[in-house]
Design a protein around this motif. Sequence first.
Motif, mmCIF file in Angstrom:
data_model
loop_
_atom_site.group_PDB
_atom_site.id
_atom_site.type_symbol
_atom_site.label_atom_id
_atom_site.label_comp_id
_atom_site.label_asym_id
_atom_site.label_seq_id
_atom_site.Cartn_x
_atom_site.Cartn_y
_atom_site.Cartn_z
ATOM 1 N N THR A 117 8.015 -34.960 -14.088
ATOM 2 C CA THR A 117 6.576 -35.013 -14.301
ATOM 3 C C THR A 117 6.383 -35.193 -15.797
ATOM 4 O OG1 THR A 117 6.125 -33.586 -12.416
ATOM 5 C CG2 THR A 117 4.385 -33.774 -14.068
ATOM 6 N N THR A 118 5.505 -36.120 -16.178
ATOM 7 C CA THR A 118 5.304 -36.421 -17.587
ATOM 8 C C THR A 118 3.823 -36.402 -17.940
ATOM 9 O OG1 THR A 118 5.109 -38.816 -17.263
ATOM 10 C CG2 THR A 118 7.330 -37.948 -17.605
ATOM 11 N N ALA B 146 12.118 -32.386 -12.154
ATOM 12 C CA ALA B 146 11.726 -31.820 -10.863
ATOM 13 C C ALA B 146 12.690 -30.725 -10.454
ATOM 14 C CB ALA B 146 11.705 -32.909 -9.801
ATOM 15 N N GLN C 161 2.188 -29.366 -16.487
ATOM 16 C CA GLN C 161 0.772 -29.067 -16.224
ATOM 17 C C GLN C 161 0.292 -27.918 -17.112
ATOM 18 O OE1 GLN C 161 -1.326 -30.890 -14.104
ATOM 19 N NE2 GLN C 161 -2.945 -29.680 -15.057
ATOM 20 N N ALA D 103 3.534 -37.246 -11.732
ATOM 21 C CA ALA D 103 4.854 -37.139 -11.110
ATOM 22 C C ALA D 103 5.446 -38.535 -11.006
ATOM 23 C CB ALA D 103 4.748 -36.493 -9.736
ATOM 24 N N ASP E 297 6.877 -26.536 -17.851
ATOM 25 C CA ASP E 297 5.831 -26.880 -16.884
ATOM 26 C C ASP E 297 4.842 -27.823 -17.565
ATOM 27 O OD1 ASP E 297 3.497 -26.941 -15.314
ATOM 28 O OD2 ASP E 297 3.686 -24.844 -14.709
#
Length: 128
Positions: free
Chosen positions: A110-111, A128, A86, A105, A84
């Motif tokens: 997501t990076t 994703a 985030q 995103a 994850d």
Amino acid sequence: MKIYITSVFVDDQDKALAFYTDVLGFTKKHAIPLGEAQWLTVVSPEDPEGTELLLEPDGHPAVGPYKKALVADGIPAASFQVPDVQAEYERLRGLGVTFTQEPLAAGPVTTAVFDDTCGNLIQIVTPA
């Protein structure tokens, strides 16, 4: 064929080992003295027999300009997958890690990108 070892050039192996183990959570695999430097590798604790990351001294004359150009253009030297982005962003920021790109995103991933304190940008990614 599989990837056995990959490397990042670091300006200080001891500082890099502390950051990559104490902050990022990797485990030291090898620390073999080679003159003033070491053959110094870390691995993911989730895959201790998997791909090793060599924390390679950046003393070669070509390395300094190479690293500076990558950082100036915002190009990560390595990319690590996390469950994850985030959550890892929040954890690392809480440890004082400086990010140059907040979670973003981008299509199927997501990076986020941070400074490894050793002259490199490092990307974390979650598919994703």
